[in-house]
Design a protein around this motif. Structure first.
Motif, mmCIF file in Angstrom:
data_model
loop_
_atom_site.group_PDB
_atom_site.id
_atom_site.type_symbol
_atom_site.label_atom_id
_atom_site.label_comp_id
_atom_site.label_asym_id
_atom_site.label_seq_id
_atom_site.Cartn_x
_atom_site.Cartn_y
_atom_site.Cartn_z
ATOM 1 N N LEU A 181 0.855 -1.170 0.000
ATOM 2 C CA LEU A 181 0.000 0.000 0.000
ATOM 3 C C LEU A 181 0.892 1.221 0.000
ATOM 4 O O LEU A 181 1.802 1.328 0.813
ATOM 5 N N THR A 182 0.664 2.126 -0.909
ATOM 6 C CA THR A 182 1.465 3.336 -0.967
ATOM 7 C C THR A 182 0.592 4.514 -0.564
ATOM 8 O O THR A 182 -0.499 4.702 -1.089
ATOM 9 N N LEU A 183 1.067 5.283 0.391
ATOM 10 C CA LEU A 183 0.366 6.479 0.834
ATOM 11 C C LEU A 183 0.879 7.650 0.011
ATOM 12 O O LEU A 183 2.072 7.831 -0.143
ATOM 13 N N LYS A 184 -0.029 8.453 -0.529
ATOM 14 C CA LYS A 184 0.368 9.569 -1.382
ATOM 15 C C LYS A 184 0.166 10.895 -0.661
ATOM 16 O O LYS A 184 -0.730 11.047 0.123
ATOM 17 N N ALA B 5 -13.578 -1.439 6.599
ATOM 18 C CA ALA B 5 -13.848 -0.529 7.719
ATOM 19 C C ALA B 5 -13.830 0.920 7.261
ATOM 20 O O ALA B 5 -14.663 1.723 7.678
ATOM 21 N N ALA B 6 -12.887 1.263 6.392
ATOM 22 C CA ALA B 6 -12.816 2.630 5.871
ATOM 23 C C ALA B 6 -14.079 2.961 5.081
ATOM 24 O O ALA B 6 -14.675 4.026 5.268
ATOM 25 N N ALA B 7 -14.493 2.042 4.217
ATOM 26 C CA ALA B 7 -15.699 2.271 3.413
ATOM 27 C C ALA B 7 -16.932 2.390 4.305
ATOM 28 O O ALA B 7 -17.779 3.257 4.086
ATOM 29 N N ALA B 8 -17.021 1.539 5.332
ATOM 30 C CA ALA B 8 -18.173 1.578 6.235
ATOM 31 C C ALA B 8 -18.245 2.890 7.005
ATOM 32 O O ALA B 8 -19.326 3.357 7.357
ATOM 33 N N ASN B 9 -17.090 3.498 7.277
ATOM 34 C CA ASN B 9 -17.050 4.769 8.009
ATOM 35 C C ASN B 9 -17.006 5.984 7.104
ATOM 36 O O ASN B 9 -16.909 7.115 7.583
ATOM 37 N N GLY B 10 -17.015 5.745 5.792
ATOM 38 C CA GLY B 10 -17.023 6.866 4.839
ATOM 39 C C GLY B 10 -15.724 7.648 4.817
ATOM 40 O O GLY B 10 -15.734 8.856 4.600
ATOM 41 N N ILE B 11 -14.609 6.964 5.074
ATOM 42 C CA ILE B 11 -13.309 7.623 5.043
ATOM 43 C C ILE B 11 -12.386 6.854 4.109
ATOM 44 O O ILE B 11 -12.698 5.739 3.704
ATOM 45 N N LEU C 30 -8.877 4.874 3.041
ATOM 46 C CA LEU C 30 -7.991 3.925 3.700
ATOM 47 C C LEU C 30 -6.837 4.672 4.368
ATOM 48 O O LEU C 30 -6.426 4.335 5.482
ATOM 49 N N ASN C 31 -6.339 5.694 3.709
ATOM 50 C CA ASN C 31 -5.263 6.506 4.280
ATOM 51 C C ASN C 31 -5.695 7.124 5.605
ATOM 52 O O ASN C 31 -4.952 7.098 6.595
ATOM 53 N N LYS D 219 3.370 18.091 4.736
ATOM 54 C CA LYS D 219 2.338 17.655 5.665
ATOM 55 C C LYS D 219 2.423 16.159 5.949
ATOM 56 O O LYS D 219 2.025 15.710 6.990
ATOM 57 N N CYS D 220 2.884 15.401 5.005
ATOM 58 C CA CYS D 220 2.991 13.968 5.202
ATOM 59 C C CYS D 220 4.119 13.425 4.338
ATOM 60 O O CYS D 220 4.692 14.133 3.528
ATOM 61 N N MET D 221 4.412 12.160 4.543
ATOM 62 C CA MET D 221 5.502 11.541 3.814
ATOM 63 C C MET D 221 4.941 10.380 3.014
ATOM 64 O O MET D 221 4.074 9.660 3.484
ATOM 65 N N ARG D 222 5.439 10.200 1.826
ATOM 66 C CA ARG D 222 5.023 9.069 1.024
ATOM 67 C C ARG D 222 5.832 7.863 1.474
ATOM 68 O O ARG D 222 7.048 7.921 1.600
ATOM 69 N N THR D 223 5.120 6.790 1.733
ATOM 70 C CA THR D 223 5.794 5.584 2.194
ATOM 71 C C THR D 223 5.016 4.362 1.752
ATOM 72 O O THR D 223 3.858 4.463 1.377
ATOM 73 N N THR D 224 5.650 3.240 1.786
ATOM 74 C CA THR D 224 5.001 1.975 1.458
ATOM 75 C C THR D 224 4.965 1.133 2.711
ATOM 76 O O THR D 224 5.965 1.010 3.415
ATOM 77 N N ILE D 225 3.793 0.609 3.003
ATOM 78 C CA ILE D 225 3.671 -0.290 4.145
ATOM 79 C C ILE D 225 3.213 -1.649 3.628
ATOM 80 O O ILE D 225 2.594 -1.745 2.570
ATOM 81 N N ARG D 226 3.532 -2.666 4.369
ATOM 82 C CA ARG D 226 3.140 -4.014 3.973
ATOM 83 C C ARG D 226 2.117 -4.532 4.975
ATOM 84 O O ARG D 226 2.368 -4.534 6.171
ATOM 85 N N LEU D 227 0.967 -4.928 4.454
ATOM 86 C CA LEU D 227 -0.095 -5.459 5.295
ATOM 87 C C LEU D 227 -0.473 -6.847 4.806
ATOM 88 O O LEU D 227 -0.468 -7.113 3.601
ATOM 89 N N ASP D 228 -0.822 -7.690 5.725
ATOM 90 C CA ASP D 228 -1.357 -8.992 5.383
ATOM 91 C C ASP D 228 -2.622 -8.781 4.538
ATOM 92 O O ASP D 228 -3.390 -7.837 4.775
ATOM 93 N N ASP D 229 -2.853 -9.634 3.546
ATOM 94 C CA ASP D 229 -3.991 -9.465 2.640
ATOM 95 C C ASP D 229 -5.322 -9.403 3.382
ATOM 96 O O ASP D 229 -6.178 -8.565 3.078
#
Length: 102
Positions: free
Chosen positions: A11-14, A40-46, A48-49, A21-31
């Motif tokens: 996942l890359t954060l832009k 959860a993000a979609a359910a809360n209307g926000i 993923l970032n 204000k923020c830094m671009r980075t790549t994180i690794r998450l289990d699928d």
């Protein structure tokens, strides 16, 4: 799972160009974790970032220590204390006495 067989999602954060204000980075998450996070993000209307930022902030927030415990108000009944033969250390005997009263 053995690390050699673990294939995490990426996942890359832009961030906006030319801002600090923020830094671009790549994180690794289990699928499976990534799927749950997206849901959860979609359910809360926000985004993923936003969900990830909120989770990191919550993890880094100072924890409340010595939280004040509210004193419970327990009912008080008039009487002369324990009934004869009641031993609070003997739960089975206490249960027998309580059941005999009904």
């Amino acid at each position: 799972m053995s690390p050699q067989y673990y294939k995490p999602a990426r996942l890359t954060l832009k961030c906006q160009p030319m801002t600090f204000k923020c830094m671009r980075t790549t994180i690794r998450l289990d699928d499976a974790l990534l799927r749950k996070a997206k849901a959860a993000a979609a359910a809360n209307g926000i985004t993923l970032n936003q969900l990830i930022e909120d989770a990191v902030r919550a993890a880094l927030a100072p924890r409340a220590t010595g939280a004040r415990v509210r004193e419970a108000s327990l009912p008080v009944y008039a009487g002369a204390g324990l009934q004869p033969g009641v031993d609070l250390a003997e739960s089975s005997a206490l249960l027998d006495i309580m059941n005999a009263a009904h």
